[in-house]
Design an enzyme around this catalytic site. Structure first.
Site, PDB file in Angstrom:
ATOM      1  N   THR A 144      39.370  40.721  39.731  1.00  0.00           N
ATOM      2  CA  THR A 144      38.464  41.802  40.434  1.00  0.00           C
ATOM      3  C   THR A 144      38.101  41.820  41.489  1.00  0.00           C
ATOM      4  OG1 THR A 144      37.341  43.015  39.187  1.00  0.00           O
ATOM      5  CG2 THR A 144      36.842  40.666  39.179  1.00  0.00           C
ATOM      6  N   ASP A 145      37.978  43.150  42.309  1.00  0.00           N
ATOM      7  CA  ASP A 145      37.077  43.094  43.148  1.00  0.00           C
ATOM      8  C   ASP A 145      35.996  43.378  42.819  1.00  0.00           C
ATOM      9  OD1 ASP A 145      37.235  45.900  41.459  1.00  0.00           O
ATOM     10  OD2 ASP A 145      37.103  47.389  42.638  1.00  0.00           O
TER      11      ASP A 145
END
Ligand code: NAD
Ligand code: DAU
Length: 370
Positions: A144-145
């Protein structure tokens, strides 16, 4: 070959963890849609509250006897994973399985550490043991970012941005990213990683913002906006994320991470308004008795903020574009329209979820936010 298939899939037997979840189920459907993929998919999933075999009913019906297998199992059970790898001669793993909801990680971090950290470690161990130095295989780790932390008004996360996770969820994902990378450097396991922004689309569990808004709006319930509604997220239609993973599997370089994003930054309040507007155009509030004369936008309710709520995410996805030729095919307007249409057409899928522990969770979350 279809237009977006610039390579032949090198893998015959792909084990997908978390394939009964939101992105995993979309990815399995996407993979079966590639003419360049002729192999078998093994969906390994524990079926937590977020896993739902109904999301793949069509796939199981069409490919179930020879090209699709489902195994109910925990990724923390290294022995069971190893047996599955051997039984199906797996040559690629796409590892989605995780506890994925930030709010839940705040109320109860333990499962996040168990699954996201220990579970990912267990997957890597099973792969290392089974593949035993092979280089013609692939372990793709989905991340994930959020591992990069929170941005100010400007800038975007690149693959070299230092990790700065701030919720138990993002900390557990960051930890698994580091472990995955260490298996490449230490043992030469052919690992790739992708760090993606907020997905939306079909089969999204309605605890997350967009499906929650659709569900609540149709039922005339409050549309909860955390804090001032000015937090920014980058939104990506789930099918575009699947396309990015496909490109990485085919052409990505082992040891590398690829950021994936929609180049679509939006303030939360603007997302909420867009959902209200989208619903008004296809299912006007005037004809919905649950609304009792109100418009969907009248349901917008500002509630207590999420603790440690990251202010802004933005993703610089130039590396995957430059190196692998990937870019999103959907914009927010058409992606949101498809999403709203899908939820309106799939009320049975939603109704089945509502019968589970879902409403208990919502009540708990809502009360804590009052
Ligand atoms: P999801 O919560 O919808 O699905 C998770 C799936 O994993 C479920 O099917 C669940 O049953 C399964 N699972 C959970 N614990 C397990 C365990 N111990 N063993 C086996 N299976 C288990 O999640 P999602 O939104 O589809 O996210 C998938 C992955 O993508 C996650 O790794 C998440 O961190 C990552 N990601 C998600 C987004 C997003 O916007 N949803 C964005 C970036 C990255
Ligand atoms: O950025 C990628 C991440 O996106 C993934 O790694 C996570 O797995 C995924 O769940 C998602 O995390 P978010 O926390 O950004 O998603 P969520 O839908 O929970 O919230 C989106 C934004 O909307 C966030 O700023 C919080 C806010 N929000 C959320 C809910 C559920 C609200 O304002 N009201 C709500 O009811």
């Amino acid at each position: 070959m279809k237009k977006n298939e610039s390579f032949n899939c090198a893998y015959a037997n792909i084990l997908v963890t978390g394939g009964a979840g939101f992105i995993g189920s979309n990815f399995i459907r996407y993979l079966f849609g590639r003419s360049a993929f002729k192999g078998r998919i093994i969906n390994y999933d524990k079926l937590t509250y977020a896993g739902n075999t109904a999301s793949l009913k069509d796939v199981a019906g069409k490919y179930g006897t020879d090209r699709y297998s489902f195994i109910k199992g925990d990724i923390c059970d290294c022995g069971k994973v190893l047996r599955a790898l051997k039984k199906y001669a797996v040559d690629a793993i796409v590892h989605f399985a995780a506890e994925s909801h930030v709010d839940r990680s705040i109320f109860g971090p333990k499962d996040f550490i168990e699954t996201n950290v220990h579970g990912s470690f267990s997957m890597l161990e099973a792969a290392r043991n089974y593949w035993n130095g092979r280089k013609d295989v692939r372990f793709h780790h989905i991340s994930t970012d959020e591992v990069y932390g929170s941005l100010g008004r400007t800038g975007a996360f690149s693959e070299t941005t230092p990790y700065d996770p701030r919720s138990p969820y993002s900390a557990s994902k960051a930890s698994s990213d580091h472990i995955a990378r260490s298996y490449y450097h230490t043992y030469g396991l052919p690992v790739t990683l992708s760090n993606c922004s907020n997905n939306y689309g079909p089969y999204h569990y309605p605890e997350k913002l967009i499906p929650l808004l659709i569900l609540n709006a149709l039922a005339g319930k409050p549309l909860p906006v955390y804090g001032d509604g000015l937090n920014v997220r980058d939104w990506l239609y789930v099918e575009d994320h699947c396309g990015a993973i496909w490109e990485i599997l085919g052409k990505g370089r082992p040891g590398e991470s690829y950021n994936v994003g929609g180049n679509c930054e939006k303030k939360n309040i603007d997302v909420v308004r867009a959902v209200c507007g989208g619903l008004e155009s296809v299912r006007p509030s005037a004809g919905n008795s649950a609304l009792k004369g109100r418009k969907y936008s009248d349901l917008i309710t500002f509630v207590k903020d999420r603790p440690g709520h990251d202010r802004r995410y933005a993703v610089d996805a130039s590396k995957i574009r430059r190196e692998l030729g990937w870019k999103p095919a959907h914009n927010f307007e058409n992606g949101l329209k498809s999403t709203i249409d899908w939820y309106l057409e799939n009320s049975a899928w939603l109704a089945a979820i509502k019968e589970t522990s879902y409403s208990g969770w919502l009540k708990k979350n809502y009360l804590l936010r009052k």
